[in-house]
Design an enzyme around this catalytic site. Sequence first.
Site, PDB file in Angstrom:
ATOM      1  N   GLU A  90       0.824  -1.214   0.000  1.00 52.00           N
ATOM      2  CA  GLU A  90       0.000   0.000   0.000  1.00 52.00           C
ATOM      3  C   GLU A  90       0.858   1.265   0.000  1.00 52.00           C
ATOM      4  OE1 GLU A  90      -2.841  -0.635   3.188  1.00 52.00           O
ATOM      5  OE2 GLU A  90      -4.117  -1.779   1.846  1.00 52.00           O
TER       6      GLU A  90
ATOM      7  N   GLU B 225      -5.474  -8.060  -1.468  1.00 53.54           N
ATOM      8  CA  GLU B 225      -6.271  -7.997  -0.238  1.00 53.54           C
ATOM      9  C   GLU B 225      -7.710  -7.637  -0.585  1.00 53.54           C
ATOM     10  OE1 GLU B 225      -4.839  -5.475   2.904  1.00 53.54           O
ATOM     11  OE2 GLU B 225      -2.750  -5.945   2.431  1.00 53.54           O
TER      12      GLU B 225
HETATM   13  C1  BGP Z   1      -4.607  -3.018   4.676  1.00 54.47           C
HETATM   14  C2  BGP Z   1      -3.272  -3.501   5.175  1.00 54.47           C
HETATM   15  C3  BGP Z   1      -3.304  -4.763   5.952  1.00 54.47           C
HETATM   16  C4  BGP Z   1      -4.579  -5.041   6.700  1.00 54.47           C
HETATM   17  C5  BGP Z   1      -5.829  -4.588   5.997  1.00 54.47           C
HETATM   18  C6  BGP Z   1      -7.065  -4.566   6.849  1.00 54.47           C
HETATM   19  O1  BGP Z   1      -4.623  -1.635   4.662  1.00 54.47           O
HETATM   20  O2  BGP Z   1      -2.394  -3.735   4.097  1.00 54.47           O
HETATM   21  O3  BGP Z   1      -2.134  -4.840   6.714  1.00 54.47           O
HETATM   22  O4  BGP Z   1      -4.519  -4.916   8.021  1.00 54.47           O
HETATM   23  O5  BGP Z   1      -5.704  -3.317   5.433  1.00 54.47           O
HETATM   24  O6  BGP Z   1      -7.032  -3.463   7.685  1.00 54.47           O
HETATM   25  P1  BGP Z   1      -7.348  -3.539   9.219  1.00 54.47           P
HETATM   26  O7  BGP Z   1      -6.420  -4.554   9.749  1.00 54.47           O
HETATM   27  O8  BGP Z   1      -7.078  -2.192   9.754  1.00 54.47           O
HETATM   28  O9  BGP Z   1      -8.762  -3.930   9.311  1.00 54.47           O
END
Ligand code: BGP
Length: 473
Positions: A181, A371
């Site tokens: 990201e 993701e």
């Molecule tokens: C993205 C990141 C991840 C992950 C995901 C979900 O932004 O790359 O590391 O955590 O989001 O976010 P969260 O864990 O805050 O729900």
Amino acid sequence: MKKFPDNFLWGGATAANQMEGGYNLGGKGLTIADISPGGKNRKKILSNQEFSLEMDKSKYTYPNHQGIDFYHHYKEDIALFAEMGFKAYRMSISWARIFPEGDESTPNEEGLVFYDNVIAELLKYDIEPVITISHYETPLNLVKKYNGWTNRALIGFFETYVRVLFGRYQDRVKYWMTFNEINTGLFGSFFTLAAQNTTEAENFQAMHHQFVASSLAVKIGHEINKDLQIGCMSIYATAYAIDSLPENGLARLEKSRMLNYFCNDVQIRGAYPNYAKKYFAAKGIELAMEPGDLELISKYRVDYLAFSYYMSTTHTADPTAVNMAEGNFFGGIKNPFLAASEWGWEVDPIGLRIGLTDLYERYGIPLFIAENGLGAIDKPDKNFVIEDDYRIDYLQKHIEQMADAIQIDGVELFGYTPWGCIDLVSASTGEMSKRYGFIYVDLDDDGVGDCKRYKKKSFAWYRDVIASNGENI
Ligand code: BGP
């Protein structure tokens, strides 16, 4: 007609800092995640640009220290991934396991042995490892000593790190991603830039260093083994205008090109786009570059584009607008047509198809959904049965749109790794209770629980999706 190509990489995604635990084992140094307090206030604390880099256990909890103890459970967890039929597993390597301080020249062998073992375990089941080189886990020392990516010295440390990884794993790992990201650097994200107290100009400077580092990684990777596939990774949030008022359309465009395209434009098209140059000029931002930087960026472009997709965003030109979509990564206002997750992330499966087409038509290189998923509160019964139909529904709808993007729009999509395939610590809030997994892990926000793994209802559902190559969803 088949919905998904043969060899489609179905799998799941995690990051070392959110699940490994063993934060001080095997010679690992501290990372930025290790000093990030757990709990709903995490974001607020980290966005105070001068928060303390020292741990304070009397004041905070640090759930990343324990994660879900993948460090000791990896065999069991990978066996469960294999049971679901994973073709790929997106994981990250913790930089500080390999270079505890980040600026050494010799790697920590014990850290490498851990990843040797994890990779061997994956390959035992024919699961393709997909590795993120830097996922929110920069060694802490690099913040303290250099203020992270604002300092050009990090390019050299990163280069040393990637040479070790590519050299060691080139025959076992084909797919790599450089920075997770990377576009969150636009907000001066501590997780991404590993820097404190930055101005907007410094954020762009730090991102420039990352672009150079990423191109160097492509160069080095291809020199070591021309078959390696090295991708960039950014957040993508399909952007709408609130209505057809032309001013709102323009506001949408201006937001979207910086947030959704800027980093991809540089890493895929190989040059700073004109709109960015104009923006820098208007803001008086002058990036310090060294001779050869722009040539490197132009010559060593990524092989594929990986992105995370959780939500769309909606924009207006009206500066007095209220009703903001607080949960969404890129802000904007609430979309009246969409429901949001319990954390306020607006759920939009069709937005994924729009995004896939948009990205493919802009860049024309293969795409990988690194993701996607629903963070939700699961309520196990006394036997740890978890009926997570809401998660199945979310994923089902997104997979349908992926199939249409491939079938109808002709998008070249080669993999899908839903986020947090096993429950882990949330990145934004440091909670365990924000769960994404097909596998439940018995730990609460305070780290209490026996850390046992349980299959949720979605586990069997996803197994069938994979077994039918996306026919049975
Ligand atoms: C993205 C990141 C991840 C992950 C995901 C979900 O932004 O790359 O590391 O955590 O989001 O976010 P969260 O864990 O805050 O729900």
